[in-house]
Design an enzyme around this catalytic site. Structure first.
Site, mmCIF file in Angstrom:
data_model
loop_
_atom_site.group_PDB
_atom_site.id
_atom_site.type_symbol
_atom_site.label_atom_id
_atom_site.label_comp_id
_atom_site.label_asym_id
_atom_site.label_seq_id
_atom_site.Cartn_x
_atom_site.Cartn_y
_atom_site.Cartn_z
ATOM 1 N N HIS A 176 36.364 -26.472 4.264
ATOM 2 C CA HIS A 176 36.354 -25.334 3.342
ATOM 3 C C HIS A 176 37.756 -24.913 2.949
ATOM 4 O O HIS A 176 38.727 -25.167 3.660
ATOM 5 C CB HIS A 176 35.628 -24.137 3.968
ATOM 6 C CG HIS A 176 36.284 -23.580 5.204
ATOM 7 N ND1 HIS A 176 36.350 -24.265 6.405
ATOM 8 C CD2 HIS A 176 36.905 -22.385 5.415
ATOM 9 C CE1 HIS A 176 36.963 -23.529 7.300
ATOM 10 N NE2 HIS A 176 37.327 -22.385 6.724
ATOM 11 N N ASP A 220 39.611 -21.333 2.521
ATOM 12 C CA ASP A 220 39.353 -19.981 2.994
ATOM 13 C C ASP A 220 38.909 -19.095 1.834
ATOM 14 O O ASP A 220 39.607 -18.977 0.817
ATOM 15 C CB ASP A 220 40.608 -19.379 3.642
ATOM 16 C CG ASP A 220 40.784 -19.836 5.082
ATOM 17 O OD1 ASP A 220 39.775 -20.204 5.712
ATOM 18 O OD2 ASP A 220 41.929 -19.823 5.572
ATOM 19 N N ARG A 275 45.433 -15.311 13.121
ATOM 20 C CA ARG A 275 45.516 -15.854 11.763
ATOM 21 C C ARG A 275 45.921 -14.769 10.774
ATOM 22 O O ARG A 275 45.506 -13.616 10.898
ATOM 23 C CB ARG A 275 44.168 -16.427 11.336
ATOM 24 C CG ARG A 275 44.207 -17.144 9.985
ATOM 25 C CD ARG A 275 42.843 -17.629 9.581
ATOM 26 N NE ARG A 275 42.022 -16.546 9.043
ATOM 27 C CZ ARG A 275 40.762 -16.707 8.636
ATOM 28 N NH1 ARG A 275 40.172 -17.882 8.761
ATOM 29 N NH2 ARG A 275 40.091 -15.689 8.162
#
Length: 279
Positions: free
Chosen positions: A98, A100, A268
């Site tokens: 994917h 994000d 993150r």
């Protein structure tokens, strides 16, 4: 003045690491500019920074744009709301290819993840270069994709998460009601390099706008297989304290879930473009 970065490529299409990085110089303007240049060139960049503090992580993120306060994941709390905690013990996972948040009107441009707790084995992350994958398409396929638009939708992954017991039904309904869905060009142009990249992924891209379902499914299935070829990718075996930055505009990633019952915890930061970074 900071010394020039010592950057070593790690893959033929994508990926590099910065060697002998001086953490004391990391936040100097020259160092951040050099990191950005290396990231743009290599699309995914590994920094070996075991002593990196959250405030330094956040400062790097702010160099690239506006760090996100994530809607779904917990964060480090007051002052560090933009540092998201991704923890397997909480059921967090990203074991699918994917971009994000491609279901947003303007997805993040850069993501950077710092390893906090790692399993004794497994837990690698893979990235694939969607610029190199685009370059490898035939001229006729490139012509076919020119001007095509595809829908990106949060609903599919949420349905999967509900079936797997990762989210509650109330949370599932809340997310579905938010209607996080957007139409994006299937081929984008990088604002800095000018390179074209495919902007699709098997997690969020549901269908090509205006095509019959059978045609859309066939084209997307072919493109997803094409993009996952090993020659377009880079796989990183994490060490504690590694931070990897990647260009979400032109890169897919997949965090391999092969380490149960052990824990994997990451910090993150995802960054949205500002008016200056998006031009």
């Amino acid at each position: 003045m900071p010394s020039p970065l010592n950057v070593r490529p790690l893959g033929t299409a994508i990926g590099a690491e910065v060697l002998d990085l001086n953490l004391a110089d990391l936040l100097a303007a020259e160092s951040l500019a050099a990191i950005e240049a290396a990231l743009v060139k290599h699309e995914a960049l590994v920094l070996h920074v075991p002593d990196l503090l959250p405030q330094q992580h956040l400062a790097i993120a702010k160099h690239f744009g506006d760090p996100e306060v994530h809607t779904y994941f917990p964060n480090l709390g007051a002052g560090f709301e933009q540092i998201t905690v991704i923890d397997s013990k909480l059921g967090d996972r990203a074991d699918m290819w994917h971009h994000d948040e491609s279901f947003l009107p303007s997805p993040p441009i850069v993501t950077m993840t710092h390893a906090q707790i790692l399993p004794p084995i497994g837990g690698d992350t893979c990235w694939t270069s969607m610029t190199t994958a685009y370059d490898a398409l035939s001229a006729r396929m490139k012509q076919y994709l020119d001007g095509q638009m595809a829908w990106h939708d949060m609903n599919g992954p949420m349905t999967t998460a509900l079936r797997q017991g990762v989210v509650t039904h109330d949370r599932y309904v809340e997310v579905i009601k938010a209607g996080q869905r957007h139409l994006h060009p299937m081929v984008t142009v990088h604002p800095i390099t000018g390179r074209k990249a495919l902007f699709i992924n098997p997690t969020y891209t549901t269908h090509i706008d205006g095509l019959a379902p059978e045609e859309s499914d066939a084209i997307l299935a072919y493109l997803h297989r094409h993009c996952q070829q090993v020659q377009f990718g880079f796989r990183h075996r994490w060490a504690l304290g590694d931070m990897v930055l990647w260009d979400n505009r032109s890169v897919l990633h997949n965090a391999i879930l092969d380490y149960k019952p052990h824990q994997r915890r990451m910090h993150r930061a995802s960054v949205f473009a500002t008016a200056s970074t998006s031009s």
